[in-house]
Design a protein around this motif. Structure first.
Motif, mmCIF file in Angstrom:
data_model
loop_
_atom_site.group_PDB
_atom_site.id
_atom_site.type_symbol
_atom_site.label_atom_id
_atom_site.label_comp_id
_atom_site.label_asym_id
_atom_site.label_seq_id
_atom_site.Cartn_x
_atom_site.Cartn_y
_atom_site.Cartn_z
ATOM 1 N N THR A 1 0.852 -1.184 0.000
ATOM 2 C CA THR A 1 0.000 0.000 0.000
ATOM 3 C C THR A 1 0.890 1.237 0.000
ATOM 4 O OG1 THR A 1 -0.072 0.202 2.414
ATOM 5 C CG2 THR A 1 -1.719 -1.250 1.370
ATOM 6 N N ALA A 2 0.271 2.385 -0.251
ATOM 7 C CA ALA A 2 1.042 3.626 -0.160
ATOM 8 C C ALA A 2 1.540 3.832 1.257
ATOM 9 C CB ALA A 2 0.180 4.802 -0.618
ATOM 10 N N ALA A 3 0.722 3.447 2.236
ATOM 11 C CA ALA A 3 1.090 3.653 3.636
ATOM 12 C C ALA A 3 2.332 2.867 4.027
ATOM 13 C CB ALA A 3 -0.078 3.277 4.547
ATOM 14 N N ASN A 4 2.467 1.630 3.516
ATOM 15 C CA ASN A 4 3.615 0.828 3.939
ATOM 16 C C ASN A 4 4.789 0.864 2.961
ATOM 17 O OD1 ASN A 4 3.058 -1.138 1.891
ATOM 18 N ND2 ASN A 4 1.758 -2.307 3.270
ATOM 19 N N THR A 5 4.668 1.654 1.893
ATOM 20 C CA THR A 5 5.786 1.752 0.948
ATOM 21 C C THR A 5 6.191 3.183 0.618
ATOM 22 O OG1 THR A 5 4.376 1.813 -1.028
ATOM 23 C CG2 THR A 5 5.024 -0.372 -0.209
ATOM 24 N N SER A 6 5.283 4.112 0.772
ATOM 25 C CA SER A 6 5.512 5.462 0.228
ATOM 26 C C SER A 6 5.395 6.574 1.259
ATOM 27 C CB SER A 6 4.508 5.729 -0.909
ATOM 28 O OG SER A 6 4.520 4.676 -1.851
ATOM 29 N N ALA A 7 5.394 6.227 2.531
ATOM 30 C CA ALA A 7 5.228 7.238 3.585
ATOM 31 C C ALA A 7 6.320 8.294 3.539
ATOM 32 C CB ALA A 7 5.196 6.563 4.954
ATOM 33 N N TYR A 8 7.487 7.933 3.014
ATOM 34 C CA TYR A 8 8.613 8.863 3.018
ATOM 35 C C TYR A 8 8.406 10.061 2.081
ATOM 36 C CZ TYR A 8 10.274 6.641 -1.338
ATOM 37 O OH TYR A 8 10.381 6.152 -2.618
ATOM 38 N N PHE A 9 7.522 9.941 1.091
ATOM 39 C CA PHE A 9 7.278 11.106 0.236
ATOM 40 C C PHE A 9 5.820 11.564 0.207
ATOM 41 C CE2 PHE A 9 6.620 7.680 -2.935
ATOM 42 C CZ PHE A 9 5.488 8.125 -3.615
ATOM 43 N N MET A 10 4.934 10.828 0.852
ATOM 44 C CA MET A 10 3.512 11.196 0.827
ATOM 45 C C MET A 10 3.222 12.611 1.332
ATOM 46 S SD MET A 10 1.778 7.528 1.816
ATOM 47 C CE MET A 10 0.236 8.251 2.353
ATOM 48 N N PRO A 11 3.911 13.119 2.367
ATOM 49 C CA PRO A 11 3.624 14.484 2.826
ATOM 50 C C PRO A 11 3.878 15.561 1.770
ATOM 51 C CG PRO A 11 4.817 13.262 4.508
ATOM 52 C CD PRO A 11 4.871 12.436 3.262
ATOM 53 N N ARG A 12 4.619 15.226 0.736
ATOM 54 C CA ARG A 12 4.944 16.219 -0.301
ATOM 55 C C ARG A 12 3.984 16.170 -1.484
ATOM 56 N NH1 ARG A 12 11.442 16.290 -0.980
ATOM 57 N NH2 ARG A 12 10.850 18.019 -2.344
ATOM 58 N N ILE A 13 3.009 15.282 -1.410
ATOM 59 C CA ILE A 13 2.021 15.175 -2.482
ATOM 60 C C ILE A 13 0.971 16.274 -2.334
ATOM 61 C CG2 ILE A 13 0.217 13.732 -3.515
ATOM 62 C CD1 ILE A 13 1.801 11.286 -2.670
ATOM 63 N N GLU A 14 0.644 16.926 -3.446
ATOM 64 C CA GLU A 14 -0.404 17.948 -3.473
ATOM 65 C C GLU A 14 -1.549 17.456 -4.351
ATOM 66 O OE1 GLU A 14 1.270 21.681 -4.591
ATOM 67 O OE2 GLU A 14 2.774 21.648 -2.988
ATOM 68 N N PRO A 15 -2.797 17.919 -4.073
ATOM 69 C CA PRO A 15 -3.995 17.346 -4.706
ATOM 70 C C PRO A 15 -4.041 17.409 -6.228
ATOM 71 C CG PRO A 15 -4.590 18.674 -2.808
ATOM 72 C CD PRO A 15 -3.134 18.926 -3.054
ATOM 73 N N ASP A 16 -3.314 18.349 -6.829
ATOM 74 C CA ASP A 16 -3.415 18.510 -8.288
ATOM 75 C C ASP A 16 -2.188 18.001 -9.038
ATOM 76 O OD1 ASP A 16 -1.666 20.396 -7.357
ATOM 77 O OD2 ASP A 16 -2.465 22.055 -8.542
ATOM 78 N N MET A 17 -1.379 17.212 -8.376
ATOM 79 C CA MET A 17 -0.144 16.745 -9.005
ATOM 80 C C MET A 17 -0.379 15.660 -10.051
ATOM 81 S SD MET A 17 2.773 16.552 -6.023
ATOM 82 C CE MET A 17 3.801 17.990 -5.679
ATOM 83 N N LYS A 18 0.616 15.538 -10.927
ATOM 84 C CA LYS A 18 0.647 14.459 -11.908
ATOM 85 C C LYS A 18 1.788 13.522 -11.517
ATOM 86 C CE LYS A 18 0.499 13.563 -16.880
ATOM 87 N NZ LYS A 18 0.472 14.185 -18.228
ATOM 88 N N ILE A 19 1.462 12.246 -11.284
ATOM 89 C CA ILE A 19 2.425 11.288 -10.748
ATOM 90 C C ILE A 19 2.632 10.134 -11.724
ATOM 91 C CG2 ILE A 19 2.923 9.689 -8.847
ATOM 92 C CD1 ILE A 19 1.193 11.411 -7.049
ATOM 93 N N LEU A 20 3.861 9.661 -11.810
ATOM 94 C CA LEU A 20 4.182 8.448 -12.568
ATOM 95 C C LEU A 20 4.685 7.403 -11.592
ATOM 96 C CD1 LEU A 20 4.623 6.920 -15.252
ATOM 97 C CD2 LEU A 20 6.927 7.907 -15.320
ATOM 98 N N ASP A 21 4.010 6.249 -11.554
ATOM 99 C CA ASP A 21 4.404 5.143 -10.687
ATOM 100 C C ASP A 21 5.023 4.058 -11.556
ATOM 101 O OD1 ASP A 21 4.737 3.371 -8.624
ATOM 102 O OD2 ASP A 21 2.648 2.740 -8.565
#
Length: 247
Positions: A18-38
């Motif tokens: 999940t994002a919680a168990n893999t991506s917590a290190y950058f989640m605080p920097r995510i903004e609602p209108d961003m474009k993300i590539l996974d």
């Protein structure tokens, strides 16, 4: 990786991410209108969690496995997510224009990229990730380092399994050493002052966790043809395959 690299056991393992168990290190920097590539999205469980954090934005998940992408699309439909799309693509040749995404992220991808001639696969992957990221954007990679694995107590066949994985890794010329990520980033052209690094330990200690992890890893050895490849390449004998743990 070939497009058929994912076995059912691998998809099962990756689906618990999940994002919680893999991506917590950058989640605080995510903004609602961003474009993300996974990148290396697998069955899409992380991707769709991240999609919920960009309700006015979009996220694209890519994987070289068509099987994984089909699973991700099915999960997207089941969850009713409308700002996430998935496509088959390779991190070493991303089908996107320069400076397209606000965040480019990968989870356990760089360590699987093969080294060729004088080029390190992980470095080449980061170069492509950097290319498609906007100036001031964020490139993220979370990679494991197999040298740090601790297995206790000693169980017949388990250490032999780990040794086989290491030997196959050497055969495939990959670099399963996430502890080198900072040096990879600097070699890929990132400013050393802008590179952040952190580490986390993942434990499987309860009886249920141990059983789940043991079963899935044994299945991956069998379904992923690791045992057959080991025999074919002379890393183990046919008789030795019966000594490895079975699910």
């Amino acid at each position: 990786m070939s497009k058929d690299v994912y076995s059912s056991s691998m998809l099962q393992t990756y689906s618990v991410r999940t994002a919680a168990n893999t991506s917590a290190y950058f989640m605080p920097r995510i903004e609602p209108d961003m474009k993300i590539l996974d990148i290396g999205c697998g069955p899409g469980s992380i991707t769709l969690d991240l999609a919920a954090l960009v309700p006015q934005g979009t996220i694209i998940g890519i994987d070289c496995s068509e099987t994984a992408i089909n699973s991700a699309r099915e999960l997207t439909q089941n969850r009713g997510v409308n700002n996430a799309t998935f496509q088959v693509a390779n991190v070493l040749d991303l089908p996107f224009e320069d400076e397209t995404f606000d965040i480019v992220c990968a989870h356990q991808v760089l360590i699987h990229l093969s080294n060729e001639s004088s080029k390190t696969g992980a470095v080449e992957g980061l170069k492509e990730m950097r290319r498609v990221c906007k100036p001031g954007g964020l490139v993220c990679a979370r990679e494991c380092d197999w040298r740090s694995a601790v297995i206790h107590p000693a169980i017949p066949g388990v250490h032999e399994s780990m040794k086989l994985v290491e030997d196959l890794t050497a055969l495939r010329q990959t670099s399963p050493y996430g502890g080198l990520a900072r040096s990879w980033a600097e070699r890929a052209g990132f400013n050393p002052a802008d590179v952040g690094a952190s580490a986390v330990a993942v434990y499987y200690s309860t009886p249920a966790e141990v059983k789940w992890w043991g079963d899935t890893m044994a299945q991956r050895l069998e379904q992923g043809s690791s045992l057959d490849t080991g025999v074919k390449e002379g890393l183990i004998s046919e008789s030795q395959t019966h000594q490895f743990p079975r699910a």
